[in-house]
Write a protein that holds these residues in place. Structure first.
Motif, PDB file in Angstrom:
ATOM      1  N   ALA A 158       0.804  -1.277  -0.021  1.00 17.10           N
ATOM      2  CA  ALA A 158       0.015  -0.057  -0.112  1.00 17.10           C
ATOM      3  C   ALA A 158       0.861   1.342  -0.088  1.00 17.10           C
ATOM      4  O   ALA A 158       0.462   2.227  -0.744  1.00 17.10           O
ATOM      5  N   LEU A 159       2.028   1.322   0.730  1.00 18.37           N
ATOM      6  CA  LEU A 159       2.696   2.506   0.812  1.00 18.37           C
ATOM      7  C   LEU A 159       3.720   2.602  -0.356  1.00 18.37           C
ATOM      8  O   LEU A 159       3.685   3.797  -1.024  1.00 18.37           O
ATOM      9  N   VAL A 160       4.010   1.295  -1.129  1.00 19.34           N
ATOM     10  CA  VAL A 160       4.797   1.535  -2.552  1.00 19.34           C
ATOM     11  C   VAL A 160       3.673   2.219  -3.544  1.00 19.34           C
ATOM     12  O   VAL A 160       4.148   2.896  -4.387  1.00 19.34           O
ATOM     13  N   ALA A 161       2.271   1.653  -3.446  1.00 25.60           N
ATOM     14  CA  ALA A 161       1.500   2.098  -4.522  1.00 25.60           C
ATOM     15  C   ALA A 161       1.262   3.646  -4.240  1.00 25.60           C
ATOM     16  O   ALA A 161       1.171   4.465  -5.140  1.00 25.60           O
ATOM     17  N   PHE A 162       1.468   3.874  -2.965  1.00 21.22           N
ATOM     18  CA  PHE A 162       0.943   5.642  -2.535  1.00 21.22           C
ATOM     19  C   PHE A 162       2.208   6.388  -2.792  1.00 21.22           C
ATOM     20  O   PHE A 162       2.018   7.382  -3.651  1.00 21.22           O
ATOM     21  N   LEU A 163       3.325   5.867  -2.784  1.00 22.78           N
ATOM     22  CA  LEU A 163       4.389   6.433  -3.388  1.00 22.78           C
ATOM     23  C   LEU A 163       4.781   6.807  -4.722  1.00 22.78           C
ATOM     24  O   LEU A 163       4.955   7.851  -5.144  1.00 22.78           O
ATOM     25  N   GLU A 164       4.444   5.594  -5.370  1.00 22.46           N
ATOM     26  CA  GLU A 164       4.490   5.912  -6.874  1.00 22.46           C
ATOM     27  C   GLU A 164       3.313   6.577  -7.487  1.00 22.46           C
ATOM     28  O   GLU A 164       3.661   7.565  -8.378  1.00 22.46           O
ATOM     29  N   ALA A 165       2.020   6.500  -6.591  1.00 20.31           N
ATOM     30  CA  ALA A 165       0.955   7.357  -7.451  1.00 20.31           C
ATOM     31  C   ALA A 165       1.368   9.082  -7.119  1.00 20.31           C
ATOM     32  O   ALA A 165       1.022   9.728  -8.013  1.00 20.31           O
ATOM     33  N   CYS A 166       1.836   9.116  -6.004  1.00 19.38           N
ATOM     34  CA  CYS A 166       2.213  10.795  -5.675  1.00 19.38           C
ATOM     35  C   CYS A 166       3.290  11.239  -6.752  1.00 19.38           C
ATOM     36  O   CYS A 166       3.301  12.380  -7.443  1.00 19.38           O
TER      37      CYS A 166
END
Length: 358
Positions: free
Chosen positions: A248-256
């Motif tokens: 979830a954190l990696v997906a958030f990081l990539e989305a940002c």
């Protein structure tokens, strides 16, 4: 067992030293450290609590500061909180500090976020004669109407802690809480002042705090005219959830970063610290590539990059809620005096992760 660790005085000194260092201990950990049984450690904790040196909680103990000269207590005040770690120990320490001046004694119990245990803990405290209950209720499956019906049956005054309760039936009770919505606004405003035109949000969303942080973030984004930014709901990240949290954190990081968003508010500080680690593994630099403000300040200063964080007014809140309870005990008729709803503002503690410190 024989040896120096079997001596009560030695065990007590070790227990108190660990409390001074860490603020809380578990009976299981202390038993392993000393090579004794958990039964022995729990007996030591009871003895030290009776001596006014610590507060016993489910599974261990928390520190309540340095002992003071004993005074006869006017009243015992029961406190039921969901957990003895993270957010609540500082609040309890504030209560303890205030209780000494008022010659009251705080009796602490935890609910482990279980409503049935919460009710049993309140019943036990009433049975042992507390004059009032300070309660941070669990709201995972009960409605406010159900909570109001149960609390109305509690035969001593009740003051709510760290909950925004909206129903009219609950509004008649005193309450004290942190303004988490405003805390989130402080975080967004700070990042906007540093030039960021969009601020992402990642939330550990299984907590009562999360909806308030989301509301505050949204209000600040709208008021400041910021652009839309990614949002992520996060799991706790323990007991088999570490992979899902990282995902979830990696997906958030990539989305940002994929959307050109260079700032984020992350709840909690534990989640924010993990985000910093995952970013570092990918060659992403905090704060140059992504500025982060953590919501909560329990371990934020210890992160790989020390985290700018929203810091709750823990001790102040604890002192205030105990004062409210003491006054309510003196005037228990809720119809005779108006209910007090106290909201306290958190502050922003600036460290390296937001880029404001060079």
């Amino acid at each position: 067992m024989t040896g120096q660790h079997s001596l009560p005085r030695t065990r007590h000194e070790h227990l108190l030293r660990q409390l001074e260092l860490h603020g809380s201990v578990s009976a299981a950990d202390i038993a392993v450290q000393l090579g004794v049984s958990q039964v022995t450690v729990r007996r030591d904790i009871v003895e030290l609590e009776n001596a006014g040196r610590l507060a016993r909680v489910h599974g261990g103990a928390i520190a309540l500061g340095a002992p003071s000269v004993a005074q006869p207590a006017r009243a015992n005040i029961g406190v039921v909180v969901p957990s003895s770690v993270s957010h609540f120990p500082q609040i309890v320490r504030g209560m303890d500090a205030a209780s000494r001046g008022g010659r009251t004694r705080v009796v602490l119990a935890t609910s482990q976020y279980r409503e049935e245990l919460e009710q049993r803990q309140v019943e036990r405290l009433v049975d042992v004669g507390v004059a009032g209950i300070i309660l941070a209720p669990t709201m995972r499956s009960r409605t406010e109407a159900e909570l109001a019906e149960w609390v109305s049956s509690v035969p001593v005054p009740v003051v709510f802690l760290e909950r925004r309760l909206e129903s009219t039936a609950l509004a008649v009770y005193d309450s004290a809480r942190t303004d988490h919505s405003r805390g989130a606004q402080l975080a967004v405003e700070h990042l906007a002042s540093l030039g960021h035109r969009a601020v992402g949000l990642a939330l550990f969303d299984r907590t009562p705090t999360a909806p308030l942080v989301r509301d505050g973030h949204g209000a600040a984004v709208a008021r400041l005219g910021l652009a839309d930014a990614p949002y992520a709901g996060l799991p706790k990240g323990e007991e088999g959830e570490s992979d899902s949290l990282d995902d979830a954190l990696v997906a958030f990081l990539e989305a940002c970063l994929g959307g050109g968003v260079t700032a984020a508010v992350v709840h909690t500080d534990v989640h924010a610290a993990r985000l910093v680690e995952l970013a570092t593994d990918r060659g992403i630099h905090v704060p140059d590539d992504l500025a982060i403000v953590a919501y909560d300040d329990d371990t934020a200063s210890l992160a790989m990059v020390p985290l700018t964080s929203v810091t709750a007014p823990g001790r102040d809140l604890g002192q205030e809620v105990l004062r409210i309870m003491t006054e309510r005990i003196a005037s228990p008729d809720r119809t005779a005096t108006a209910a007090r709803h106290i909201t306290m503002l958190p502050r922003l503690t600036v460290r390296e992760s937001c880029g404001a410190i060079v």
